[in-house]
Scaffold this motif. Structure first.
Motif, PDB file in Angstrom:
ATOM      1  N   UNK A  39     -22.420  42.353  96.658  1.00  0.00           N
ATOM      2  CA  UNK A  39     -22.224  43.747  96.932  1.00  0.00           C
ATOM      3  C   UNK A  39     -21.217  43.989  97.822  1.00  0.00           C
ATOM      4  N   UNK A  40     -20.287  42.925  98.001  1.00  0.00           N
ATOM      5  CA  UNK A  40     -18.978  43.240  99.083  1.00  0.00           C
ATOM      6  C   UNK A  40     -18.046  44.228  98.455  1.00  0.00           C
ATOM      7  N   UNK A  41     -17.744  44.493  97.254  1.00  0.00           N
ATOM      8  CA  UNK A  41     -16.920  45.423  96.678  1.00  0.00           C
ATOM      9  C   UNK A  41     -17.416  46.796  96.982  1.00  0.00           C
ATOM     10  N   UNK A  42     -18.799  46.886  96.825  1.00  0.00           N
ATOM     11  CA  UNK A  42     -19.346  48.239  97.034  1.00  0.00           C
ATOM     12  C   UNK A  42     -19.322  48.737  98.658  1.00  0.00           C
ATOM     13  N   UNK A  43     -19.788  47.628  99.202  1.00  0.00           N
ATOM     14  CA  UNK A  43     -20.072  47.867 100.867  1.00  0.00           C
ATOM     15  C   UNK A  43     -18.524  48.083 101.480  1.00  0.00           C
ATOM     16  N   UNK A  44     -17.614  47.493 100.954  1.00  0.00           N
ATOM     17  CA  UNK A  44     -16.151  47.744 101.348  1.00  0.00           C
ATOM     18  C   UNK A  44     -15.783  49.200 101.205  1.00  0.00           C
ATOM     19  N   UNK A  45     -16.255  49.861 100.349  1.00  0.00           N
ATOM     20  CA  UNK A  45     -15.968  51.224  99.942  1.00  0.00           C
ATOM     21  C   UNK A  45     -16.503  52.219 101.197  1.00  0.00           C
ATOM     22  N   UNK A  46     -17.534  51.829 101.625  1.00  0.00           N
ATOM     23  CA  UNK A  46     -18.281  52.660 102.698  1.00  0.00           C
ATOM     24  C   UNK A  46     -17.951  52.196 104.089  1.00  0.00           C
ATOM     25  N   UNK A  47     -17.766  50.816 104.238  1.00  0.00           N
ATOM     26  CA  UNK A  47     -17.689  50.181 105.542  1.00  0.00           C
ATOM     27  C   UNK A  47     -16.196  49.711 106.203  1.00  0.00           C
ATOM     28  N   UNK A  48     -15.386  49.769 105.090  1.00  0.00           N
ATOM     29  CA  UNK A  48     -14.058  48.786 105.212  1.00  0.00           C
ATOM     30  C   UNK A  48     -14.136  47.418 104.991  1.00  0.00           C
ATOM     31  N   UNK A  49     -13.340  46.642 104.845  1.00  0.00           N
ATOM     32  CA  UNK A  49     -13.110  45.225 104.661  1.00  0.00           C
ATOM     33  C   UNK A  49     -13.786  44.476 106.130  1.00  0.00           C
ATOM     34  N   UNK A  50     -13.303  45.007 107.031  1.00  0.00           N
ATOM     35  CA  UNK A  50     -13.622  44.229 108.268  1.00  0.00           C
ATOM     36  C   UNK A  50     -15.033  44.454 108.712  1.00  0.00           C
ATOM     37  N   UNK A  51     -15.500  45.622 108.617  1.00  0.00           N
ATOM     38  CA  UNK A  51     -16.956  45.904 109.121  1.00  0.00           C
ATOM     39  C   UNK A  51     -17.812  44.995 108.209  1.00  0.00           C
ATOM     40  N   UNK A  52     -17.202  44.990 106.749  1.00  0.00           N
ATOM     41  CA  UNK A  52     -18.212  44.334 105.654  1.00  0.00           C
ATOM     42  C   UNK A  52     -18.502  43.003 106.108  1.00  0.00           C
ATOM     43  N   UNK A  53     -17.309  42.457 106.169  1.00  0.00           N
ATOM     44  CA  UNK A  53     -17.201  40.858 106.641  1.00  0.00           C
ATOM     45  C   UNK A  53     -18.116  40.530 107.919  1.00  0.00           C
ATOM     46  N   UNK A  54     -17.785  41.434 108.983  1.00  0.00           N
ATOM     47  CA  UNK A  54     -18.662  41.056 110.089  1.00  0.00           C
ATOM     48  C   UNK A  54     -20.141  41.324 109.968  1.00  0.00           C
ATOM     49  N   UNK A  55     -20.506  42.460 109.190  1.00  0.00           N
ATOM     50  CA  UNK A  55     -21.731  42.715 109.050  1.00  0.00           C
ATOM     51  C   UNK A  55     -22.361  41.659 108.306  1.00  0.00           C
ATOM     52  N   UNK A  56     -21.807  40.978 107.152  1.00  0.00           N
ATOM     53  CA  UNK A  56     -22.450  40.085 106.594  1.00  0.00           C
ATOM     54  C   UNK A  56     -22.439  38.811 107.064  1.00  0.00           C
ATOM     55  N   UNK A  57     -21.500  38.249 107.834  1.00  0.00           N
ATOM     56  CA  UNK A  57     -21.455  37.083 108.859  1.00  0.00           C
ATOM     57  C   UNK A  57     -22.709  37.118 109.786  1.00  0.00           C
ATOM     58  N   UNK A  58     -22.779  38.362 110.345  1.00  0.00           N
ATOM     59  CA  UNK A  58     -23.806  38.568 111.322  1.00  0.00           C
ATOM     60  C   UNK A  58     -25.275  38.352 110.781  1.00  0.00           C
ATOM     61  N   UNK A  59     -25.437  39.188 109.759  1.00  0.00           N
ATOM     62  CA  UNK A  59     -26.540  39.081 108.666  1.00  0.00           C
ATOM     63  C   UNK A  59     -26.931  37.635 108.267  1.00  0.00           C
TER      64      UNK A  59
END
Lengths: 174, 160
Positions: free
Chosen positions: B120-140
């Motif tokens: 879902x990275x490409x989708x999440x990126x649209x709403x959260x931006x690359x950096x936040x998506x990366x960090x949120x998923x690493x944390x998850x």
């Protein structure tokens, strides 16, 4: 003329591939298409009402209300609101991402929307019920209660970082 | 699902009675957001349909490890890169449990499946931006790890 998104072209090729697979009885292609239908059915049912609600949320939800419950001046109760909102969000993260984005631009704090998005994938009520019936209620209860501190602590941690670096979420506008 | 439609209908009707103009604007906004992200949803669906080919046997084989920690790491990795609806994931989880796979490993698989979205990275990126998506998923990923360990402790599979 507007440029056609490359994903549409890709999707067109995908459909053609599926049709050819059916005509040629290409098993792998048929299975891929069947998998696609499984998800597509859910999407077609969930996304239209979900986006109508997000649109209505956008025009009706007042910034000061969002701010009061999820924003800067708010108390720790915002975590409770975020989790309650998440557990009732149908469609999980697919719906949670756009709504979280809207909430952010209406003044919600990072920790609120991060809690919301994470909880939306972990706390969905129908899914949790299904899990409990399959793996036992004990499994589900441990998972739900056990994840609470992780979710909230993680959200606060990320918020600290985003605020320090002045990170701003992209806005979906025309 | 029905409740979603009932709720939406009530919301639309109420909104329309209070203010037709605002309601129309809301529809327009909803449609605008929808059409902006539709291609990403489509792409996501296509990727998922290919990933689901990763057969259940494959997952069962790889998660049935003698070493519980190797099983846990594999479950977190497989859960992160795959994505499947609940009605496929939970029967599979049940098969895993019946096959003697520890609850900790099953929990790692189920939670990372729900939480970490590499697809879902490409989708999440649209709403959260690359950096936040990366960090949120690493944390998850770490959260999924934490929940799995917790599960292992409660089920008496690991001792600390």
């Amino acid at each position: 003329m507007k440029k056609i998104n490359k994903n549409y072209i890709l999707f067109f090729a995908f459909v053609v591939f599926a049709i050819i697979s059916y005509l040629a009885s290409f098993d792998l292609g048929i299975r891929i298409w069947d998998n696609f239908l499984v998800f597509a059915k859910d999407m077609v049912l969930i996304l239209p009402p979900a986006f109508i609600l997000i649109g209505l949320f956008d025009v009706w939800a007042k910034n000061d209300q969002v701010e009061k419950h999820f924003g800067n001046t708010s108390n720790p109760l915002r975590f409770l609101w975020s989790i309650l909102l998440a557990s009732t969000t149908v469609g999980g993260t697919f719906v949670a991402f756009p709504l979280a984005n809207s909430m952010y631009h209406k003044g919600a704090r990072y920790s609120s929307i991060l809690t919301y998005v994470t909880a939306a994938s972990l706390f969905m009520i129908p899914m949790s019920i299904m899990e409990a019936s399959m793996l036992g209620i004990r499994f589900t209860v441990i998972r739900l209660i056990g994840s609470l501190p992780f979710i909230i602590f993680g959200a606060i941690l990320l918020e600290k970082y985003f605020e320090k670096t002045n990170y701003i979420l992209p806005e979906i506008i025309d | 699902m029905t409740s979603l439609y009932v709720f939406t209908s009530i919301a639309v009707i109420t909104s329309y009675l209070f203010n037709p103009e605002k309601t129309k604007k809301g529809f327009k906004k909803g449609w605008m957001k929808f059409s902006k992200t539709l291609p990403d949803y489509l792409k996501l669906l296509m990727i998922i349909s290919v990933i689901l080919l990763l057969s259940q046997d494959f997952i069962i084989t790889y998660l049935s490890q003698d070493n519980i920690f190797i099983g846990l790491i594999l479950s977190l990795l497989i859960g992160s890169v795959t994505m499947m609806p609940g009605f496929i994931a939970y029967p599979l989880a049940k098969i895993l449990v019946n096959n003697g796979v520890p609850y900790m490993v099953v929990a790692g698989f189920v939670t990372s499946l729900m939480l970490v979205g590499i697809v879902t990275f490409p989708l999440e990126k649209k709403y959260f931006g690359t950096k936040a998506t990366l960090m949120r998923n690493s944390l998850s990923f770490m959260v999924a790890f934490g929940i799995a360990i917790l599960m292992g402790i409660f089920y008496g599979e690991v001792f600390i």
